[in-house]
Design a protein around this motif. Structure first.
Motif, mmCIF file in Angstrom:
data_model
loop_
_atom_site.group_PDB
_atom_site.id
_atom_site.type_symbol
_atom_site.label_atom_id
_atom_site.label_comp_id
_atom_site.label_asym_id
_atom_site.label_seq_id
_atom_site.Cartn_x
_atom_site.Cartn_y
_atom_site.Cartn_z
ATOM 1 N N THR A 6 24.106 26.923 37.682
ATOM 2 C CA THR A 6 25.225 27.823 37.387
ATOM 3 C C THR A 6 24.931 29.271 37.786
ATOM 4 O O THR A 6 25.689 30.167 37.428
ATOM 5 N N GLN A 7 23.883 29.514 38.548
ATOM 6 C CA GLN A 7 23.490 30.889 38.832
ATOM 7 C C GLN A 7 24.470 31.635 39.723
ATOM 8 O O GLN A 7 24.497 32.864 39.710
ATOM 9 N N ASN A 8 25.295 30.927 40.475
ATOM 10 C CA ASN A 8 26.269 31.593 41.324
ATOM 11 C C ASN A 8 27.691 31.478 40.811
ATOM 12 O O ASN A 8 28.629 31.867 41.498
ATOM 13 N N ASP A 9 27.878 30.952 39.611
ATOM 14 C CA ASP A 9 29.215 30.875 39.029
ATOM 15 C C ASP A 9 29.692 32.271 38.658
ATOM 16 O O ASP A 9 28.881 33.157 38.366
ATOM 17 N N TYR A 10 31.011 32.440 38.647
ATOM 18 C CA TYR A 10 31.555 33.742 38.274
ATOM 19 C C TYR A 10 31.272 33.992 36.795
ATOM 20 O O TYR A 10 31.543 33.158 35.955
ATOM 21 N N GLY A 11 30.687 35.121 36.487
ATOM 22 C CA GLY A 11 30.303 35.443 35.116
ATOM 23 C C GLY A 11 28.840 35.165 34.844
ATOM 24 O O GLY A 11 28.357 35.401 33.735
#
Length: 112
Positions: free
Chosen positions: A10-15
């Motif tokens: 999830t390191q590139n998810d928005y937020g």
């Protein structure tokens, strides 16, 4: 197949910035300090800017993924059953809000 994002998928998810350990570095003796500011003033300024940046990011993350469903908008406008939307002042368009009230007050006129 080597997935490099598997450990932190999830390191590139928005937020995702909120989950990372990001902070403003501490000022040392050799740090750049703008002329006319003391070290304490510059440190306070940097922390204030960081808080503003974080608040803006939080505000933008809250808006992410919020949109108007086209089907709902189409039915709400009544396009599928009647054509009264075509005769409205906006001609079926949804009007955007502006930052300022360009209409003005009764006692204040914009023309000279």
């Amino acid at each position: 197949n080597m997935d490099l994002f598997a450990p932190k998928s999830t390191q590139n998810d928005y937020g995702a910035r909120n989950k990372k350990d990001l902070s403003v570095g501490a000022l040392s003796k050799k740090s750049y300090i703008p002329n006319g500011l003391s070290k304490a003033q510059y440190d306070k300024l940097r922390k204030t800017e960081q808080k503003k940046k974080a608040a803006n990011y939080k505000r933008n993350v809250a808006k992410a993924g919020v949109f108007i469903d086209y089907t709902d908008w189409y039915i709400e406008r009544g396009t599928d059953t009647k054509d009264s939307w075509k005769k409205s002042v906006t001609n079926g368009h949804r009007m955007a809000k502006t930052k300022y009230d360009w209409q003005g007050d009764n006692d204040q006129k914009f023309n000279k």
